[in-house]
Design a protein around this motif. Structure first.
Motif, PDB file in Angstrom:
ATOM      1  N   HIS A 242       0.861  -1.189   0.000  1.00 19.57           N
ATOM      2  CA  HIS A 242       0.000   0.000   0.000  1.00 19.57           C
ATOM      3  C   HIS A 242       0.893   1.233   0.000  1.00 19.57           C
ATOM      4  O   HIS A 242       1.879   1.297   0.730  1.00 19.57           O
ATOM      5  N   ILE A 243       0.532   2.189  -0.855  1.00 16.97           N
ATOM      6  CA  ILE A 243       1.328   3.396  -1.049  1.00 16.97           C
ATOM      7  C   ILE A 243       0.422   4.607  -0.895  1.00 16.97           C
ATOM      8  O   ILE A 243      -0.699   4.627  -1.413  1.00 16.97           O
ATOM      9  N   ARG A 244       0.906   5.605  -0.170  1.00 18.07           N
ATOM     10  CA  ARG A 244       0.210   6.894  -0.115  1.00 18.07           C
ATOM     11  C   ARG A 244       1.072   7.929  -0.832  1.00 18.07           C
ATOM     12  O   ARG A 244       2.274   8.016  -0.592  1.00 18.07           O
ATOM     13  N   THR A 245       0.442   8.687  -1.719  1.00 17.62           N
ATOM     14  CA  THR A 245       1.123   9.800  -2.368  1.00 17.62           C
ATOM     15  C   THR A 245       0.331  11.071  -2.088  1.00 17.62           C
ATOM     16  O   THR A 245      -0.739  11.024  -1.471  1.00 17.62           O
ATOM     17  N   ASP A 246       0.842  12.192  -2.572  1.00 17.24           N
ATOM     18  CA  ASP A 246       0.115  13.443  -2.382  1.00 17.24           C
ATOM     19  C   ASP A 246      -1.055  13.570  -3.349  1.00 17.24           C
ATOM     20  O   ASP A 246      -1.819  14.537  -3.279  1.00 17.24           O
ATOM     21  N   LYS A 247      -1.223  12.583  -4.249  1.00 18.54           N
ATOM     22  CA  LYS A 247      -2.318  12.642  -5.217  1.00 18.54           C
ATOM     23  C   LYS A 247      -3.329  11.513  -5.036  1.00 18.54           C
ATOM     24  O   LYS A 247      -4.521  11.712  -5.209  1.00 18.54           O
ATOM     25  N   ALA A 248      -2.862  10.305  -4.770  1.00 19.54           N
ATOM     26  CA  ALA A 248      -3.765   9.157  -4.661  1.00 19.54           C
ATOM     27  C   ALA A 248      -3.105   8.089  -3.821  1.00 19.54           C
ATOM     28  O   ALA A 248      -1.886   8.062  -3.654  1.00 19.54           O
ATOM     29  N   SER A 249      -3.922   7.200  -3.293  1.00 17.58           N
ATOM     30  CA  SER A 249      -3.377   6.002  -2.660  1.00 17.58           C
ATOM     31  C   SER A 249      -3.286   4.910  -3.721  1.00 17.58           C
ATOM     32  O   SER A 249      -3.991   4.936  -4.728  1.00 17.58           O
ATOM     33  N   VAL A 250      -2.396   3.954  -3.474  1.00 16.02           N
ATOM     34  CA  VAL A 250      -2.161   2.868  -4.426  1.00 16.02           C
ATOM     35  C   VAL A 250      -2.058   1.564  -3.647  1.00 16.02           C
ATOM     36  O   VAL A 250      -1.377   1.503  -2.618  1.00 16.02           O
ATOM     37  N   SER A 251      -2.722   0.528  -4.122  1.00 12.83           N
ATOM     38  CA  SER A 251      -2.545  -0.801  -3.547  1.00 12.83           C
ATOM     39  C   SER A 251      -2.232  -1.772  -4.683  1.00 12.83           C
ATOM     40  O   SER A 251      -2.620  -1.552  -5.827  1.00 12.83           O
ATOM     41  N   PHE A 252      -1.504  -2.822  -4.350  1.00 11.64           N
ATOM     42  CA  PHE A 252      -1.097  -3.739  -5.413  1.00 11.64           C
ATOM     43  C   PHE A 252      -0.827  -5.131  -4.866  1.00 11.64           C
ATOM     44  O   PHE A 252      -0.519  -5.315  -3.683  1.00 11.64           O
ATOM     45  N   ASN A 253      -0.947  -6.111  -5.745  1.00 17.12           N
ATOM     46  CA  ASN A 253      -0.537  -7.490  -5.487  1.00 17.12           C
ATOM     47  C   ASN A 253       0.202  -7.988  -6.723  1.00 17.12           C
ATOM     48  O   ASN A 253      -0.258  -7.770  -7.851  1.00 17.12           O
ATOM     49  N   GLY A 254       1.322  -8.651  -6.500  1.00 11.85           N
ATOM     50  CA  GLY A 254       2.083  -9.177  -7.628  1.00 11.85           C
ATOM     51  C   GLY A 254       2.558 -10.586  -7.340  1.00 11.85           C
ATOM     52  O   GLY A 254       2.923 -10.910  -6.202  1.00 11.85           O
ATOM     53  N   ALA A 255       2.539 -11.430  -8.355  1.00 15.46           N
ATOM     54  CA  ALA A 255       2.972 -12.813  -8.171  1.00 15.46           C
ATOM     55  C   ALA A 255       3.598 -13.342  -9.454  1.00 15.46           C
ATOM     56  O   ALA A 255       2.958 -13.339 -10.501  1.00 15.46           O
ATOM     57  N   TRP A 256       4.856 -13.789  -9.354  1.00 15.46           N
ATOM     58  CA  TRP A 256       5.405 -14.602 -10.425  1.00 15.46           C
ATOM     59  C   TRP A 256       4.709 -15.957 -10.439  1.00 15.46           C
ATOM     60  O   TRP A 256       4.532 -16.566 -11.479  1.00 15.46           O
ATOM     61  N   ALA A 257       4.359 -16.388  -9.211  1.00 21.14           N
ATOM     62  CA  ALA A 257       3.769 -17.719  -9.072  1.00 21.14           C
ATOM     63  C   ALA A 257       2.732 -17.689  -7.972  1.00 21.14           C
ATOM     64  O   ALA A 257       3.010 -17.245  -6.862  1.00 21.14           O
ATOM     65  N   GLN A 258       1.539 -18.139  -8.294  1.00 15.52           N
ATOM     66  CA  GLN A 258       0.490 -18.253  -7.289  1.00 15.52           C
ATOM     67  C   GLN A 258      -0.305 -19.520  -7.553  1.00 15.52           C
ATOM     68  O   GLN A 258      -0.356 -20.018  -8.678  1.00 15.52           O
ATOM     69  N   ASN A 259      -0.910 -20.052  -6.500  1.00 15.92           N
ATOM     70  CA  ASN A 259      -1.758 -21.231  -6.633  1.00 15.92           C
ATOM     71  C   ASN A 259      -3.197 -20.825  -6.906  1.00 15.92           C
ATOM     72  O   ASN A 259      -4.142 -21.288  -6.266  1.00 15.92           O
ATOM     73  N   VAL A 260      -3.343 -19.934  -7.844  1.00 11.00           N
ATOM     74  CA  VAL A 260      -4.628 -19.534  -8.405  1.00 11.00           C
ATOM     75  C   VAL A 260      -4.434 -19.589  -9.908  1.00 11.00           C
ATOM     76  O   VAL A 260      -3.513 -18.962 -10.449  1.00 11.00           O
ATOM     77  N   ASP A 261      -5.242 -20.336 -10.598  1.00  9.09           N
ATOM     78  CA  ASP A 261      -5.013 -20.604 -12.008  1.00  9.09           C
ATOM     79  C   ASP A 261      -5.519 -19.465 -12.885  1.00  9.09           C
ATOM     80  O   ASP A 261      -6.390 -19.641 -13.742  1.00  9.09           O
ATOM     81  N   LYS A 262      -4.985 -18.275 -12.632  1.00  6.04           N
ATOM     82  CA  LYS A 262      -5.351 -17.088 -13.395  1.00  6.04           C
ATOM     83  C   LYS A 262      -4.103 -16.246 -13.606  1.00  6.04           C
ATOM     84  O   LYS A 262      -3.230 -16.191 -12.746  1.00  6.04           O
ATOM     85  N   ASP A 263      -4.038 -15.592 -14.751  1.00  7.90           N
ATOM     86  CA  ASP A 263      -3.073 -14.529 -14.969  1.00  7.90           C
ATOM     87  C   ASP A 263      -3.861 -13.230 -14.977  1.00  7.90           C
ATOM     88  O   ASP A 263      -4.755 -13.041 -15.821  1.00  7.90           O
ATOM     89  N   GLU A 264      -3.563 -12.361 -14.019  1.00  7.88           N
ATOM     90  CA  GLU A 264      -4.347 -11.132 -13.852  1.00  7.88           C
ATOM     91  C   GLU A 264      -3.401  -9.944 -13.899  1.00  7.88           C
ATOM     92  O   GLU A 264      -2.731  -9.626 -12.913  1.00  7.88           O
ATOM     93  N   MET A 265      -3.350  -9.300 -15.067  1.00  4.20           N
ATOM     94  CA  MET A 265      -2.399  -8.229 -15.319  1.00  4.20           C
ATOM     95  C   MET A 265      -3.167  -6.970 -15.726  1.00  4.20           C
ATOM     96  O   MET A 265      -3.512  -6.781 -16.897  1.00  4.20           O
TER      97      MET A 265
END
Length: 351
Positions: A242-265
């Motif tokens: 989670h990131i706070r900036t002076d303009k907006a907040s940002v949240s993210f999740n990243g995975a080279w490998a996950q046990n969920v059979d989806k590619d979500e980009m």
């Protein structure tokens, strides 16, 4: 005519830079360099515009005809080669990330300023048409106030080159965050336009290939660099923050490998007048909060690597800076560095 040397003849050179450089009539590719000379020779066979193949990049740096150098090596070599090139009086385009950490990146920026040379960083998505349009729409007020951004860069079981440079922190600087996250977070900062960091909080996991020999995968890009028998895997394969900036907040999740059979980009930009979902390397859909309709703009997506390389060559010939100049990309490297510090120390970082 701009005379260039390309240092590093691996995937990114073959896919992204040799093709556009070969098309440009005002570019001479005098050298293709790789410590594995066979890679340089393979490149020369594929791209006949390459004049010479060498294994020692300092041969190119000593050549007064060479105006510019493309540094397309593994992350750990960016700093040394780029610094040597700048000190030799060459302009430099260095692939992302700038280096393996923020401190070294700042040193590179200072050296470029000292030498009066252009130092561009290969955050190619700044030349992706969808990203350009979203920034323009943000500037025009179509989103209203962008208050939050969410990014997902997640894939199922696809750790690259397991055991090799990609998964060895001393060589790469990190895992999925520095490899994929650098692009997503740079896009966000670019679209937001000069957002300044306030706080970051991050968690990082090396979860799915602690035992490299037991790791099962659907695919492994960069498999030619893997060393499962004797190599190292000490980088993040999953990241959340989670990131706070002076303009907006940002949240993210990243995975080279996950046990969920989806590619979500994708990246979601959420404004009080409208919002957009950008599918990575594709197009975006805009939801208008007034009409309650989804707008799908009609546009072509030119080759972003061609435009990136052309902007670098144009800056050399005509002067000035472009959107990939290191001074504009440092904030992204500062963000990556802080996220890793937060994850390591398990605490929020303030700026």
């Amino acid at each position: 005519m701009v005379t260039v040397a390309v240092i590093g003849c691996g995937r990114i050179a073959d896919m992204a830079h040799f093709p556009p450089l070969s098309q440009m009539e005002n570019v001479r590719i005098k050298y293709a360099c790789d410590i594995i000379i066979e890679k340089a020779e393979t490149a020369k066979a594929k791209f006949p515009k390459i004049e010479n193949t060498i294994a020692d990049y300092k041969i190119a740096l000593a050549d007064k005809e060479v105006d510019a150098v493309f540094v397309l090596t593994p992350n750990f070599a960016h700093y040394t080669i780029a610094m040597d090139a700048l000190k030799a009086g060459k302009h430099v385009l260095c692939e992302k990330p700038i280096t393996i950490n923020y401190a070294l990146s700042c040193e590179m920026a200072e050296e470029a300023k000292k030498q009066g040379k252009i130092l561009d960083i290969g955050v190619c998505n700044r030349y992706q048409k969808s990203v350009e349009m979203m920034r323009e729409w943000a500037e025009q007020g179509k989103f209203g106030d962008i208050y939050h951004v969410y990014a997902s860069f997640r894939a199922c079981r696809s750790i690259p080159g397991l055991g090799g440079p990609f998964t060895t922190k001393a060589q790469s600087g990190g895992g999925v965050l520095i490899d994929w996250g650098v692009h997503f977070l740079d896009i966000i900062l670019f679209v937001l336009g000069g957002a300044k960091l306030k706080t970051v909080s991050c968690s990082a996991y090396t979860a799915l290939a602690k035992d490299m020999k037991a790791y099962k995968h659907r695919g492994m890009w960069a498999e030619d660099t893997a060393d499962i028998e004797n190599g190292t895997n000490d980088v993040d394969d999953f990241i959340s923050g989670h990131i706070r900036t002076d303009k907006a907040s940002v949240s993210f999740n990243g995975a080279w490998a996950q046990n969920v059979d989806k590619d979500e980009m994708f990246i979601d930009f959420m404004g009080d007048k409208g919002g957009a979902r950008f599918t990575y390397w594709g197009k975006f859909e805009f939801f208008d909060g007034q009409s309650l309709e989804t707008v799908v703009p009609d546009y072509e997506i030119p080759d972003m690597w061609f435009l990136e390389d052309k902007a670098f060559i144009d800056a050399i010939e005509k002067g000035g800076v472009n959107r990939n100049n290191i001074e504009d990309v440092l904030e992204t490297m500062k963000l990556l560095d802080a996220l890793y510090v937060s994850a390591e120390n398990k605490k929020e970082i303030s700026f």
